[in-house]
Structures are given as structure tokens and as C-alpha cells.
Write an enzyme that holds these catalytic residues in place. Structure first.
Site, PDB file in Angstrom:
ATOM      1  N   ILE A 178      -2.400  -3.605   0.076  1.00 37.69           N
ATOM      2  CA  ILE A 178      -3.017  -2.959  -1.171  1.00 37.69           C
ATOM      3  C   ILE A 178      -2.871  -3.485  -2.302  1.00 37.69           C
ATOM      4  O   ILE A 178      -2.098  -4.616  -2.699  1.00 37.69           O
ATOM      5  CB  ILE A 178      -2.297  -1.362  -1.124  1.00 37.69           C
ATOM      6  CG1 ILE A 178      -1.027  -1.614  -1.743  1.00 37.69           C
ATOM      7  CG2 ILE A 178      -2.502  -0.660  -0.019  1.00 37.69           C
ATOM      8  CD1 ILE A 178      -0.180  -0.246  -1.644  1.00 37.69           C
ATOM      9  N   ASP A 179      -3.928  -3.184  -3.428  1.00 35.76           N
ATOM     10  CA  ASP A 179      -3.780  -4.200  -4.555  1.00 35.76           C
ATOM     11  C   ASP A 179      -2.392  -4.294  -5.425  1.00 35.76           C
ATOM     12  O   ASP A 179      -1.750  -3.011  -5.308  1.00 35.76           O
ATOM     13  CB  ASP A 179      -4.862  -3.473  -5.735  1.00 35.76           C
ATOM     14  CG  ASP A 179      -6.337  -3.572  -5.120  1.00 35.76           C
ATOM     15  OD1 ASP A 179      -6.499  -4.521  -4.321  1.00 35.76           O
ATOM     16  OD2 ASP A 179      -7.169  -2.903  -5.453  1.00 35.76           O
ATOM     17  N   LYS A 180      -2.272  -4.987  -6.160  1.00 29.78           N
ATOM     18  CA  LYS A 180      -0.967  -5.380  -6.989  1.00 29.78           C
ATOM     19  C   LYS A 180      -0.756  -3.816  -7.971  1.00 29.78           C
ATOM     20  O   LYS A 180       0.414  -3.301  -7.874  1.00 29.78           O
ATOM     21  CB  LYS A 180      -1.118  -6.406  -7.976  1.00 29.78           C
ATOM     22  CG  LYS A 180       0.111  -6.413  -8.691  1.00 29.78           C
ATOM     23  CD  LYS A 180       0.050  -7.684  -9.776  1.00 29.78           C
ATOM     24  CE  LYS A 180       1.224  -8.036 -10.578  1.00 29.78           C
ATOM     25  NZ  LYS A 180       1.070  -9.237 -11.490  1.00 29.78           N
ATOM     26  N   THR A 182      -2.063  -0.643  -7.475  1.00 31.36           N
ATOM     27  CA  THR A 182      -2.172   0.377  -6.683  1.00 31.36           C
ATOM     28  C   THR A 182      -0.847   0.604  -5.976  1.00 31.36           C
ATOM     29  O   THR A 182      -0.138  -0.436  -5.224  1.00 31.36           O
ATOM     30  CB  THR A 182      -3.158   0.222  -5.437  1.00 31.36           C
ATOM     31  OG1 THR A 182      -4.543   0.035  -5.973  1.00 31.36           O
ATOM     32  CG2 THR A 182      -3.218   1.366  -4.372  1.00 31.36           C
ATOM     33  N   ARG A 284     -12.000   1.386  -5.027  1.00 30.53           N
ATOM     34  CA  ARG A 284     -12.351   1.186  -6.298  1.00 30.53           C
ATOM     35  C   ARG A 284     -13.945   0.783  -6.414  1.00 30.53           C
ATOM     36  O   ARG A 284     -14.500   1.451  -7.395  1.00 30.53           O
ATOM     37  CB  ARG A 284     -11.465   0.065  -7.025  1.00 30.53           C
ATOM     38  CG  ARG A 284     -10.032   0.300  -6.852  1.00 30.53           C
ATOM     39  CD  ARG A 284      -9.112  -1.098  -7.222  1.00 30.53           C
ATOM     40  NE  ARG A 284      -9.427  -1.620  -8.566  1.00 30.53           N
ATOM     41  CZ  ARG A 284      -8.999  -2.823  -9.051  1.00 30.53           C
ATOM     42  NH1 ARG A 284      -8.373  -3.436  -8.151  1.00 30.53           N
ATOM     43  NH2 ARG A 284      -9.203  -3.218 -10.073  1.00 30.53           N
TER      44      ARG A 284
END
Length: 359
Positions: A178-180, A182, A284
Site C-alpha cells: 500500500i502507498d507510503k 496510506t 486514488r
């Protein structure tokens, strides 16, 4: 782009090599030498000739050291790693002057991530896998610009050598990301059997993944199944985008759970997104495509929210995209046990939701 009503049941590195720049007619004979620096790094020595005077410094140096880009030269100047006649230089845009230059390259960082004692919120752990509630701001694995402080560094400290090696040296144990910025639930493999089993589940889309997003405005329609192709943006290679051709199929099931502000023209919304596929930045990108980007998203936000929402964001202290991986469910790849993990909204998003409720 295919948009259909939701089915309620389905809603579920830079080391320069020695090069003989004497072949360049603009450089004095034998200008380039390599030495070992005091820290084990490399020192490149060169002489800029009189005709280089007046060029931008970063351009002049990069043009005479093919193994270093202008960006890398600029970074080294910022670090005080470049000297002319012994004096430290810092301005990339300053004018070059003839003289003897030294470019000091730092020693290469270890290719293998190192263990770091970083805080971890562990939801579940056994001999085969570990499930953590990742905090916003922590990258999942080392990458350019994020050499350490990642979930991998933390897991190496916590698990020792027991992480699966299938992910490679830089990404041991990592099955999905998952994104940094998030937050939320991530599962990592501690042995190869778990890694292979989990990877198969993700490939078959047999994982329950639910995210909560707080969005600018509300998606239109309010719920549905969004199916597109997602790939690298043709106008900005740092971004992903919905593409007409190329890319990879991306499917998100979404449902608006709450509207904030006037019902006829909501200022914000809480949206539950269930992933059928897992592409880079998928939610996103999809929320932005629906006209409701995640609040606080610096990449896909495309416009400021209404003043009351901006004020709510400031009061809540949100400093990242409002996206949280709230649920992760799967069948244990070794034991066969059904597992499901939930994570409540972290403080910044919970505070923002409360602030928005008062609009």
C-alpha cells in the site's frame, strides 16, 4: 471506461566509473582520476578549461562526467560534496569557473536492507505470516528516496532471518503493497510456502480488501463498479492514469457511506472501496476519475476543496491522502483457516471524519 451499478452481493544508485575524458576536446589532457575517499567513497578529479567559464555549474560538470546526471550533480552540491581548488561549492545555478574540481561520491549504501527497531502494530503472527497495521508515512519497502525506515526494515528487526526470500533482497516477505502515505492492514510472508500461497490468492483476486476514503465532493454515481485500464500517465511519468489503450485492467467496487455538507451538492464524502484488482494507486486514480479525489492527495487532488473542508483538514491535522486499508481477509495459505482483519480509522482520518460530520 466501464461504469456499472454495483451488485450489492459482490460489493465485497550512482557510482561514476573512471573514464578518460581526455578525448573531449574541451577538457585538458588526463583530467579525470578516481581515488578512494576517506569514507570509502569515490573521488572524481577533473579540470574545467577556460572555455567552460560562464556555463551553469551543474551543466558544465555533468557534461564532462557522463556517469553523473545534472540531478545527481545538484544533489552532491547540496551535500557539500563538490569542491573547486579546495573550496566547497553549493550553488548548482552558479556560473562555472576554470579550475581543479573534486566530486566526492559517498560510499555505496548496502544493497540489502538493514534491520531497524521501528514500532510495529501487529494484528496477527504465526510461523508462516505476519499481519501489521501500517502507519501512514512508512513505505512498505526501500526504494529510491526511501532507503530505510520502511516496513521491511522493521520486519527484519522483528522477524530476524525468517522472512520469505521470494520477494528478493530488497523486498523480503512482501506480497502486496500500500502507498507510503496510506495507512492500514498489510500481510507479509515469513516463509516461501506462505509467500507462494498468498501471491496466488492475490493473483486470483481471492482476497477481501476494503479501503475507506474521505473524498472531495462525492463520486457520481454514488455507488458502482468502475472498470478501466490504468498505466503510467503519458503527460507525467510520476503519475498513474486511466488510459484508453494499454495499461492493466483495474476494477474497483465503491459505495458512498456518508455525505458531508448539503445533500444536493456534498462538500465531501466517506467512500468504501473494495478492490477486485490491485494496481498502483488504483483507488486514488479511480476516485479522481469519478470526480471525487481523496482529500489531502498531493498527486491526484486536482483542485482545492471548499473552504469549510480545508478548515476541517487543518483542524484534524491531516497531512496525507485520506485513504485507509480498513479490512484484509483471506484464507491462510498453509492452515486453510479463514482470517479477517479490521483496522479502525487512524486518528487523523477519524478526526477529519468528525469535523466533516459537523458541516
Amino acid at each position: 471506461m466501464i461504469l456499472r451499478p454495483a451488485d450489492a452481493k459482490k460489493f465485497r544508485r550512482c557510482g561514476a566509473r573512471p573514464g578518460r575524458l581526455s578525448k573531449d576536446p574541451g577538457v585538458a589532457a588526463d583530467p579525470l582520476e578516481d581515488e578512494a575517499g576517506e569514507d570509502g567513497g569515490e573521488v572524481i578529479a577533473l579540470t574545467l578549461p577556460p572555455e567552460a567559464a560562464g556555463e551553469r555549474l551543474d551543466k558544465a560538470l555533468a557534461g564532462r562526467v557522463p556517469t553523473l546526471s545534472r540531478g545527481r550533480i545538484q544533489a552532491l552540491l547540496t551535500q557539500g560534496a563538490i569542491r573547486r581548488d579546495g573550496a566547497v561549492l553549493t550553488g548548482a545555478a552558479s556560473k562555472a569557473a576554470p579550475g581543479d574540481y573534486e566530486i566526492r561520491l559517498p560510499a555505496p549504501a548496502p544493497a540489502q536492507p538493514q534491520p531497524q527497531a521501528l514500532p510495529l502494530s501487529i494484528l496477527y503472527e504465526d510461523d508462516h505470516l505476519i499481519v501489521v497495521d501500517k502507519a501512514a508515512g512508512m513505505a512498505v519497502h526501500p526504494a529510491a528516496g526511501t532507503p530505510d525506515g520502511t516496513l521491511v526494515n522493521a520486519l527484519l528487526h522483528h522477524c530476524g532471518a525468517s522472512l520469505s526470500g521470494i520477494g528478493g533482497v530488497a523486498r523480503p516477505g512482501i506480497v502486496h503493497r500500500i502507498d507510503k502515505d496510506t495507512s492500514g492492514v498489510v500481510v507479509c510472508a515469513k516463509d516461501d510456502a506462505a509467500h507462494q500461497g498468498l501471491s496466488a490468492l492475490f493473483a486470483a483476486h481471492d482476497i477481501d480488501r476494503l479501503y475507506i476514503a474521505l473524498t472531495r465532493g462525492a463520486p457520481n454515481p454514488r455507488q458502482g463498479r468502475l472498470q478501466t485500464q490504468i498505466g503510467r500517465s503519458t503527460s507525467d511519468r510520476k503519475k498513474m492514469a486511466v488510459l484508453k489503450t494499454g495499461g492493466r485492467e483495474a476494477i474497483t467496487h465503491y459505495r458512498t457511506e456518508a455525505l458531508f455538507g448539503p445533500a444536493e451538492r456534498p462538500l465531501a464524502a466517506r467512500v468504501a472501496c473494495r478492490l477486485e484488482t490491485g494496481r498502483t494507486h488504483q483507488i486514488r486514480v479511480h476516485m479522481a476519475a469519478l470526480g471525487a479525489p481523496c482529500l489531502g492527495d498531493p498527486v491526484y487532488g486536482s483542485g482545492a476543496p471548499a473552504a469549510p473542508v480545508r478548515e476541517a483538514i487543518a483542524r484534524a491535522g491531516l497531512a496525507r491522502q485520506a485513504l485507509h486499508a480498513a479490512v484484509l481477509g483471506f484464507v491462510h495459505p498453509v492452515s486453510g483457516e479463514g482470517l479477517r482483519f479490521e483496522s479502525p480509522l487512524p486518528p487523523d482520518m477519524a478526526a477529519l471524519a468528525d469535523e466533516l460530520s459537523a458541516l
